[in-house]
Design a protein around this motif. Sequence first.
Motif, PDB file in Angstrom:
ATOM      1  N   PHE A 261      -0.014  -7.723   3.222  1.00 24.22           N
ATOM      2  CA  PHE A 261      -0.855  -6.430   2.657  1.00 24.22           C
ATOM      3  C   PHE A 261      -0.111  -6.192   1.372  1.00 24.22           C
ATOM      4  O   PHE A 261       0.335  -5.344   0.918  1.00 24.22           O
ATOM      5  CB  PHE A 261      -0.234  -5.215   3.629  1.00 24.22           C
ATOM      6  CG  PHE A 261      -1.499  -4.865   4.248  1.00 24.22           C
ATOM      7  CD1 PHE A 261      -2.523  -3.859   4.082  1.00 24.22           C
ATOM      8  CD2 PHE A 261      -2.122  -5.862   5.584  1.00 24.22           C
ATOM      9  CE1 PHE A 261      -3.592  -3.653   4.814  1.00 24.22           C
ATOM     10  CE2 PHE A 261      -3.146  -5.533   6.245  1.00 24.22           C
ATOM     11  CZ  PHE A 261      -3.907  -4.125   5.820  1.00 24.22           C
TER      12      PHE A 261
ATOM     13  N   ASP B 130      -7.467  -7.499  -2.850  1.00 20.15           N
ATOM     14  CA  ASP B 130      -6.831  -6.287  -2.840  1.00 20.15           C
ATOM     15  C   ASP B 130      -7.813  -5.322  -2.238  1.00 20.15           C
ATOM     16  O   ASP B 130      -7.168  -4.495  -1.352  1.00 20.15           O
ATOM     17  CB  ASP B 130      -6.215  -5.641  -4.158  1.00 20.15           C
ATOM     18  CG  ASP B 130      -5.419  -6.672  -4.929  1.00 20.15           C
ATOM     19  OD1 ASP B 130      -4.375  -6.940  -4.287  1.00 20.15           O
ATOM     20  OD2 ASP B 130      -5.678  -7.095  -6.137  1.00 20.15           O
TER      21      ASP B 130
ATOM     22  N   LEU C 172       0.827  -1.195   0.045  1.00 22.13           N
ATOM     23  CA  LEU C 172       0.120  -0.064  -0.099  1.00 22.13           C
ATOM     24  C   LEU C 172       0.776   1.296  -0.100  1.00 22.13           C
ATOM     25  O   LEU C 172       1.952   1.342   0.639  1.00 22.13           O
ATOM     26  CB  LEU C 172      -1.009   0.186   1.380  1.00 22.13           C
ATOM     27  CG  LEU C 172      -2.081  -0.723   1.394  1.00 22.13           C
ATOM     28  CD1 LEU C 172      -2.640  -0.882   2.707  1.00 22.13           C
ATOM     29  CD2 LEU C 172      -3.156  -0.322   0.386  1.00 22.13           C
TER      30      LEU C 172
ATOM     31  N   CYS D 148       0.626   5.584   0.003  1.00 25.13           N
ATOM     32  CA  CYS D 148      -0.204   6.851   0.405  1.00 25.13           C
ATOM     33  C   CYS D 148       0.489   7.939  -0.079  1.00 25.13           C
ATOM     34  O   CYS D 148       1.870   8.068   0.298  1.00 25.13           O
ATOM     35  CB  CYS D 148      -0.903   6.681   1.693  1.00 25.13           C
ATOM     36  SG  CYS D 148       0.450   6.735   3.068  1.00 25.13           S
TER      37      CYS D 148
ATOM     38  N   THR E 214      -7.096  -3.327   1.569  1.00 24.58           N
ATOM     39  CA  THR E 214      -7.336  -1.971   1.757  1.00 24.58           C
ATOM     40  C   THR E 214      -8.223  -1.353   2.644  1.00 24.58           C
ATOM     41  O   THR E 214      -7.716  -0.375   3.443  1.00 24.58           O
ATOM     42  CB  THR E 214      -7.525  -1.451   0.022  1.00 24.58           C
ATOM     43  OG1 THR E 214      -6.370  -1.840  -0.595  1.00 24.58           O
ATOM     44  CG2 THR E 214      -7.367   0.258   0.200  1.00 24.58           C
TER      45      THR E 214
ATOM     46  N   LEU F  92      -4.565   6.823  -1.405  1.00 31.98           N
ATOM     47  CA  LEU F  92      -4.162   5.685  -0.854  1.00 31.98           C
ATOM     48  C   LEU F  92      -4.236   4.730  -1.862  1.00 31.98           C
ATOM     49  O   LEU F  92      -5.585   4.655  -2.719  1.00 31.98           O
ATOM     50  CB  LEU F  92      -4.996   5.286   0.538  1.00 31.98           C
ATOM     51  CG  LEU F  92      -4.418   3.992   0.878  1.00 31.98           C
ATOM     52  CD1 LEU F  92      -3.298   3.891   1.409  1.00 31.98           C
ATOM     53  CD2 LEU F  92      -5.659   3.483   2.017  1.00 31.98           C
ATOM     54  N   SER F  93      -3.339   3.932  -2.433  1.00 32.16           N
ATOM     55  CA  SER F  93      -3.171   3.079  -3.382  1.00 32.16           C
ATOM     56  C   SER F  93      -2.498   1.579  -3.186  1.00 32.16           C
ATOM     57  O   SER F  93      -1.646   1.474  -2.358  1.00 32.16           O
ATOM     58  CB  SER F  93      -2.689   3.589  -4.744  1.00 32.16           C
ATOM     59  OG  SER F  93      -3.074   2.866  -5.805  1.00 32.16           O
ATOM     60  N   LYS F  94      -3.128   0.354  -3.879  1.00 34.39           N
ATOM     61  CA  LYS F  94      -2.664  -0.800  -3.691  1.00 34.39           C
ATOM     62  C   LYS F  94      -2.005  -1.262  -4.851  1.00 34.39           C
ATOM     63  O   LYS F  94      -2.558  -1.316  -6.007  1.00 34.39           O
ATOM     64  CB  LYS F  94      -3.747  -1.665  -3.217  1.00 34.39           C
ATOM     65  CG  LYS F  94      -3.624  -3.338  -3.140  1.00 34.39           C
ATOM     66  CD  LYS F  94      -2.774  -3.570  -1.929  1.00 34.39           C
ATOM     67  CE  LYS F  94      -2.539  -4.988  -1.427  1.00 34.39           C
ATOM     68  NZ  LYS F  94      -2.095  -5.731  -2.440  1.00 34.39           N
TER      69      LYS F  94
ATOM     70  N   ALA G 231       1.807   0.995   5.298  1.00 30.90           N
ATOM     71  CA  ALA G 231       1.892   1.505   3.964  1.00 30.90           C
ATOM     72  C   ALA G 231       3.129   2.457   3.814  1.00 30.90           C
ATOM     73  O   ALA G 231       3.592   2.851   4.655  1.00 30.90           O
ATOM     74  CB  ALA G 231       0.686   2.400   3.650  1.00 30.90           C
TER      75      ALA G 231
END
Length: 342
Positions: free
Chosen positions: A342, A245, A166, A168, A249, A233-235, A190
């Motif tokens: 994660f 996913d 993750l 951010c 998240t 915020l991105s995965k 993250a």
Amino acid sequence: STPTSNTSMTSSSSTALAATVTATSSTLFVSDRSSFTEKDLSGSTLILPTISIGNVGQLVVDLLVSTYSLERVGYLDHGSALSVIGNDAYTAKGTGVLSINLEVYQSADRTLTCVQLRAPLRKNSNEVFAHDLLVWAKQIQFSRILVIGGSDAAMRSDSYLQGPQLVCLPSSVLMCPENDRVQLQRFVHARVLIPKMTDEFPSLLAPERSFMYWIWKLNHLAAKEAQLPVLLLSKFCAEGNNVVDALHTASALVSYGCLPMTETMSGDQQASPKESAAYCVERPVDAASIAEDPVVPAAAVSPGTPETSTVDQSLTVRWRIPSSWEELMEENAFLPPPAGIF
């Protein structure tokens, strides 16, 4: 009502447009009930999904609507979003509840607002749409804005292959020590991206000139007093079945304190076999394992010890699976995520 123009804006006008975030009028929101107005959105946390890799943002919103029992309170009327219609996103198959391209959902206590974007944006309209959403959000006075998406895992460098998947990017407002709306020390799961240059957007997060890019850029260019508390915020993921996913998240948002943990979300609760089929239990990664990972940059690790970390390391989240995901599970394409990854 007349849709907002989707004509592309020129780069030379970006700074001027950012200044208009202080606008006080809006026709973007359309309520679908007489007893609900825009004022009822004020002070809540706004969740915005982006059209990105794996549609992770949309899947996260699906989980939030189902688990928190959010109610649809209206729509966003904007010409940039392509028209689309479907049915039974959150109701039993055959019920016939229609859904459209831009819907607004809110919790019963009015602390959480989600926009579900189900359609791609028209060509060259990302900047216009991002600008109009910022103007609307400023007028509504949301407490904070969380923009959720997916990043292309194939674009990672070697240093990103291990550790948290993750990433951010907080707005400068959230970076201020006096702002406690979203505490960055909670983001032990993250990598916190800090641009090397003031106006540089990390291409690792999203492509340049994408919707996520313009949300950050226009807000960043606005005067300090006009900036909004925005967190991107991105995965990291690839196209395919991205349910896992989304679960990771969404669970991260709970463990960070961005979303509330309700009694029904406790993974320790006992459920009947029939009820269990509608839920999936997800346990976030242990904070201590990340703190010991040398790959993770210092900015991404909680300054406290694992014992004093602000993250509940024993947290287990029980998510309600939306009815529209049933086909994914029937095809055996869905596998429960392994705990702690994660």
